[in-house]
Scaffold this motif. Sequence first.
Motif, PDB file in Angstrom:
ATOM      1  N   LYS A  96     -10.445   4.769  -0.566  1.00 43.05           N
ATOM      2  CA  LYS A  96     -10.481   4.352  -1.976  1.00 43.05           C
ATOM      3  C   LYS A  96      -9.790   3.033  -2.288  1.00 43.05           C
ATOM      4  O   LYS A  96     -10.204   2.330  -3.221  1.00 43.05           O
ATOM      5  N   ALA A  97      -8.731   2.707  -1.559  1.00 43.83           N
ATOM      6  CA  ALA A  97      -7.929   1.539  -1.957  1.00 43.83           C
ATOM      7  C   ALA A  97      -8.750   0.256  -1.839  1.00 43.83           C
ATOM      8  O   ALA A  97      -9.433   0.033  -0.835  1.00 43.83           O
ATOM      9  N   VAL A  98      -8.672  -0.602  -2.845  1.00 50.73           N
ATOM     10  CA  VAL A  98      -9.411  -1.873  -2.801  1.00 50.73           C
ATOM     11  C   VAL A  98      -8.514  -3.033  -2.355  1.00 50.73           C
ATOM     12  O   VAL A  98      -9.012  -4.130  -2.103  1.00 50.73           O
ATOM     13  N   ILE A  99      -7.210  -2.798  -2.295  1.00 52.49           N
ATOM     14  CA  ILE A  99      -6.286  -3.825  -1.774  1.00 52.49           C
ATOM     15  C   ILE A  99      -5.355  -3.171  -0.751  1.00 52.49           C
ATOM     16  O   ILE A  99      -5.304  -1.947  -0.643  1.00 52.49           O
ATOM     17  N   ASP A 100      -4.627  -4.027  -0.028  1.00 53.67           N
ATOM     18  CA  ASP A 100      -3.795  -3.527   1.075  1.00 53.67           C
ATOM     19  C   ASP A 100      -2.630  -2.687   0.547  1.00 53.67           C
ATOM     20  O   ASP A 100      -2.107  -2.935  -0.546  1.00 53.67           O
ATOM     21  N   TYR A 101      -2.200  -1.747   1.374  1.00 58.19           N
ATOM     22  CA  TYR A 101      -1.173  -0.800   0.933  1.00 58.19           C
ATOM     23  C   TYR A 101      -0.319  -0.340   2.101  1.00 58.19           C
ATOM     24  O   TYR A 101      -0.768  -0.297   3.248  1.00 58.19           O
ATOM     25  N   GLY A 102       0.917  -0.019   1.780  1.00 55.37           N
ATOM     26  CA  GLY A 102       1.804   0.690   2.708  1.00 55.37           C
ATOM     27  C   GLY A 102       2.265   1.955   2.008  1.00 55.37           C
ATOM     28  O   GLY A 102       1.819   2.255   0.899  1.00 55.37           O
ATOM     29  N   PHE A 103       3.146   2.687   2.655  1.00 55.80           N
ATOM     30  CA  PHE A 103       3.730   3.867   2.001  1.00 55.80           C
ATOM     31  C   PHE A 103       5.239   3.884   2.212  1.00 55.80           C
ATOM     32  O   PHE A 103       5.714   3.713   3.335  1.00 55.80           O
ATOM     33  N   HIS A 104       5.982   4.115   1.109  1.00 53.85           N
ATOM     34  CA  HIS A 104       7.356   4.585   1.241  1.00 53.85           C
ATOM     35  C   HIS A 104       7.266   6.105   1.403  1.00 53.85           C
ATOM     36  O   HIS A 104       6.317   6.737   0.938  1.00 53.85           O
ATOM     37  N   LEU A 105       8.304   6.689   1.991  1.00 52.88           N
ATOM     38  CA  LEU A 105       8.381   8.146   2.074  1.00 52.88           C
ATOM     39  C   LEU A 105       9.323   8.645   0.980  1.00 52.88           C
ATOM     40  O   LEU A 105      10.335   7.996   0.703  1.00 52.88           O
ATOM     41  N   GLY A 142     -12.183   1.216  -0.294  1.00 52.62           N
ATOM     42  CA  GLY A 142     -11.896   1.210   1.147  1.00 52.62           C
ATOM     43  C   GLY A 142     -11.682  -0.174   1.730  1.00 52.62           C
ATOM     44  O   GLY A 142     -11.397  -0.299   2.924  1.00 52.62           O
ATOM     45  N   ASP A 143     -11.813  -1.227   0.923  1.00 50.88           N
ATOM     46  CA  ASP A 143     -11.560  -2.587   1.445  1.00 50.88           C
ATOM     47  C   ASP A 143     -10.088  -2.795   1.793  1.00 50.88           C
ATOM     48  O   ASP A 143      -9.747  -3.632   2.625  1.00 50.88           O
ATOM     49  N   GLY A 144      -9.212  -2.067   1.117  1.00 51.39           N
ATOM     50  CA  GLY A 144      -7.777  -2.215   1.380  1.00 51.39           C
ATOM     51  C   GLY A 144      -7.421  -1.661   2.751  1.00 51.39           C
ATOM     52  O   GLY A 144      -8.003  -0.677   3.199  1.00 51.39           O
ATOM     53  N   LYS A 145      -6.465  -2.330   3.401  1.00 49.54           N
ATOM     54  CA  LYS A 145      -6.059  -1.884   4.750  1.00 49.54           C
ATOM     55  C   LYS A 145      -4.619  -1.357   4.698  1.00 49.54           C
ATOM     56  O   LYS A 145      -3.780  -1.881   3.960  1.00 49.54           O
ATOM     57  N   PHE A 146      -4.357  -0.362   5.523  1.00 49.46           N
ATOM     58  CA  PHE A 146      -2.989   0.128   5.637  1.00 49.46           C
ATOM     59  C   PHE A 146      -2.120  -0.914   6.336  1.00 49.46           C
ATOM     60  O   PHE A 146      -2.535  -1.530   7.312  1.00 49.46           O
ATOM     61  N   LEU A 147      -0.915  -1.087   5.815  1.00 47.15           N
ATOM     62  CA  LEU A 147       0.022  -2.060   6.361  1.00 47.15           C
ATOM     63  C   LEU A 147       1.218  -1.344   6.982  1.00 47.15           C
ATOM     64  O   LEU A 147       2.121  -0.911   6.259  1.00 47.15           O
ATOM     65  N   PRO A 148       1.235  -1.219   8.309  1.00 46.56           N
ATOM     66  CA  PRO A 148       2.484  -0.738   8.918  1.00 46.56           C
ATOM     67  C   PRO A 148       3.534  -1.814   8.694  1.00 46.56           C
ATOM     68  O   PRO A 148       3.228  -3.010   8.810  1.00 46.56           O
ATOM     69  N   ARG A 149       4.746  -1.436   8.334  1.00 37.97           N
ATOM     70  CA  ARG A 149       5.743  -2.449   7.965  1.00 37.97           C
ATOM     71  C   ARG A 149       6.857  -2.545   8.998  1.00 37.97           C
ATOM     72  O   ARG A 149       7.234  -1.552   9.619  1.00 37.97           O
ATOM     73  N   ALA A 150       7.349  -3.779   9.153  1.00 36.16           N
ATOM     74  CA  ALA A 150       8.523  -4.000  10.002  1.00 36.16           C
ATOM     75  C   ALA A 150       9.752  -3.460   9.281  1.00 36.16           C
ATOM     76  O   ALA A 150       9.694  -3.124   8.098  1.00 36.16           O
ATOM     77  N   CYS A 151      10.862  -3.395   9.985  1.00 33.02           N
ATOM     78  CA  CYS A 151      12.098  -3.023   9.304  1.00 33.02           C
ATOM     79  C   CYS A 151      12.501  -4.134   8.364  1.00 33.02           C
ATOM     80  O   CYS A 151      12.273  -5.312   8.637  1.00 33.02           O
ATOM     81  N   SER A 152      13.113  -3.753   7.257  1.00 33.99           N
ATOM     82  CA  SER A 152      13.610  -4.743   6.317  1.00 33.99           C
ATOM     83  C   SER A 152      14.682  -5.583   6.998  1.00 33.99           C
ATOM     84  O   SER A 152      15.605  -5.028   7.582  1.00 33.99           O
ATOM     85  N   PRO A 153      14.573  -6.916   6.919  1.00 29.29           N
ATOM     86  CA  PRO A 153      15.645  -7.732   7.510  1.00 29.29           C
ATOM     87  C   PRO A 153      17.003  -7.358   6.904  1.00 29.29           C
ATOM     88  O   PRO A 153      18.021  -7.422   7.572  1.00 29.29           O
ATOM     89  N   ALA A 154      16.996  -6.948   5.642  1.00 26.14           N
ATOM     90  CA  ALA A 154      18.267  -6.597   4.984  1.00 26.14           C
ATOM     91  C   ALA A 154      18.883  -5.340   5.578  1.00 26.14           C
ATOM     92  O   ALA A 154      20.080  -5.099   5.416  1.00 26.14           O
ATOM     93  N   ALA A 155      18.072  -4.513   6.235  1.00 27.61           N
ATOM     94  CA  ALA A 155      18.600  -3.247   6.754  1.00 27.61           C
ATOM     95  C   ALA A 155      18.727  -3.252   8.275  1.00 27.61           C
ATOM     96  O   ALA A 155      19.154  -2.262   8.858  1.00 27.61           O
ATOM     97  N   GLU A 156      18.371  -4.369   8.905  1.00 28.41           N
ATOM     98  CA  GLU A 156      18.486  -4.411  10.371  1.00 28.41           C
ATOM     99  C   GLU A 156      19.950  -4.294  10.765  1.00 28.41           C
ATOM    100  O   GLU A 156      20.791  -5.014  10.229  1.00 28.41           O
TER     101      GLU A 156
END
Length: 489
Positions: free
Chosen positions: A118-127, A453-467
Motif C-alpha cells: 500500500k505505501a506510496v512512499i518509502d518507509y521504515g518502522f520504529h518498534l 506499493g511504490d514505497g520501499k522499506f528502508l532498513p536503517r543504520a544505527c543513529s550516529p547519536a546513539a553509536e
Amino acid sequence: MSNFDLLVRNGTVATASDTFAADVAVKDGRIVALGEDLGTGANEIDATGKLVLPGGVEGHCHIEQISSSRVMTADDFYSGTVSAVFGGTTTVIPFAAQQRGASLRQTVEDYHACAGPKAVIDYGFHLIISDPSDQVIGQELPALIKDGYTSFKVYMTYDDLRLDDYQMLEVLSAARRDGAMVMVHAENHDMIRWLSQKLLDGGHWQPQYHAVSHSRAGEGEAAHRAIALSRLMDQPILVVHVSSQEAMDEIRLAQDKGLKIFAETCPQYLFLTAQDLEKDGMDGAMFCCSPPPRDANDQEAMWRGLANGTFSVFSSDHAPYRYDESGKLAAGPQPTFKQIANGVPGIELRLPLLFSEGVGKGRIDLNRFVALTATNVAKLYGLHPQKGTIAVGSDADMAIWDPDLEQTIEHAMLHDNVGYTPYAGIKLKGWPTTVVSRGKVVVSDKTLHAERGDGKFLPRACSPAAEPLNRLEPEMDPARNFGADLLGR
Ligand code: DUC
Ligand code: ZN
Ligand code: ZN
C-alpha cells in the motif's frame, strides 16, 4: 539524448545549512549533480520562483495501528502515505506496535504485510515495546536492530503500554548495547490515573477534562525521570511530543549539562490549546491527544524551543481517528474523556503549518525548517544521507514549494481518511506543489502519480547519536556514573 532522467531547473535549493541557486540533476533515482548548465533531462521541471527542499521525513506517525483503547486508525498505509506526500513528505517512519505477550518479530512482519502493498512512499518502522520480556530484550531486539529497526518507543503511561522504571532501564540497556535510539512518551501514569478518577467521581467526564487529567506537572516529572534513567544508563533518548514549557525546561537543563537528550514537538502544541477541547457537545473529542494542547504561553515556549535548538525534530504524531463511531466515538455517542481514542491527524499539514507560521513569520529560518522536518529526523533515525537532504548521492526526494501560494485550510483539500482537520480555517502562505520521490514526480498539479506499493522499506543504520563510540564523554563515563550514583555523589 538527455544526460539525466530529471532536471529541476532555476530553483532555490535549501538544505539544513545553506540556501543557494542551483539546478538539480537526477539519474536512477539519485541526485547526481547540483550546479549550473548541467545539460538536459528526459523530464524537466522549471522551478523559477520556487524553493527546492528535501522531501520531509516524518519521524512520528501512527498508521494502520490499533490504539490502546482498541480503535483502528482511520488511515492505512495507502491513505496515510498519500496524505503525507501531498504535504511534501517523502519518507515516513510509523510504528510496529507490540501487543503485550506478542512476539516483536511477528509484530514487525504483520506491519510489513500491511505496508508493503500500500505505501506510496518509502518507509521504515520504529518498534513500540510494551512487553520487554527476556526473549524480547535478549533475542528479538538485537536481531531486529541488526535488520534495520534501530529505534523504539517506550511509554511511561497507558495501561496496556507503560513500562515501569526497571523495565525502562532494561530497554535502555538493550539500546545501549546495540546503539539504538529510544523514544520516550513521558507522562506520569499515576498522576493521570488519580486525576482522572477524581474528575470522573466528580461528574467531570467531558472531553475538556482530558486536558486537566494530563497535567504539566506529570509531563515535567516524567521527562525528568526519563532523563535520570537515560543518564544512569549513558544512553541517549528522544523525548517525543513535548507540549509544555515545564517539560521543555527539564530537557534544556539536561542538554546544558551535556546529556544526550533529544526532543520533539508537534503542530498540535503550536496551533491548538486546551480550550479547543471545550468545544460544543462532543466536538472537543477531535482535539484529544496526549499530552494535550496547553495554552498560549506553552505555545510560545515551543516556538522558542524550535528556534533555539532544544527541539531537534518536528513531527506530526499523526494518530488519526474519525469523529464517528469507528473512531473518537467508538465507545458510544457520549464517551467519557477516558474512552476517547487519543490522537490528532497532522501528517499532511505538518510542513505547511511550520513553513507558513515559522519561516513565513520569521520565527525560524528556512535552513532550520529543513533541519527540523527532514535532515535531523534522517540523522537521528539512521537514514542520512540517503534521506533528508539534497546532496550528490542522496535519494532524489524533493518537495518543490511555491512560497507565495496562499490557501485556507479545509479538510476537503486533504487526502487522509479522517473526515476533519483540527486546523480548519487557518490561512497559510507557502505550499509544496510538486513532490519527487526517488526521482519520480509523485505529486504535481494536485494529482497523485504514485501507485500503491511504490514505497520501499528502508532498513536503517544505527543513529550516529546513539553509536557507543560517539557517546562516551568523560563526565558521562558509565563507570564514573555508576560509581557516583552508588556513592551518592
Ligand atoms: N498520544 C500518543 O501517545 N500516541 C498517539 C497519539 C496520542 O495522542
Ligand atoms: Zn506518545
Ligand atoms: Zn505518537
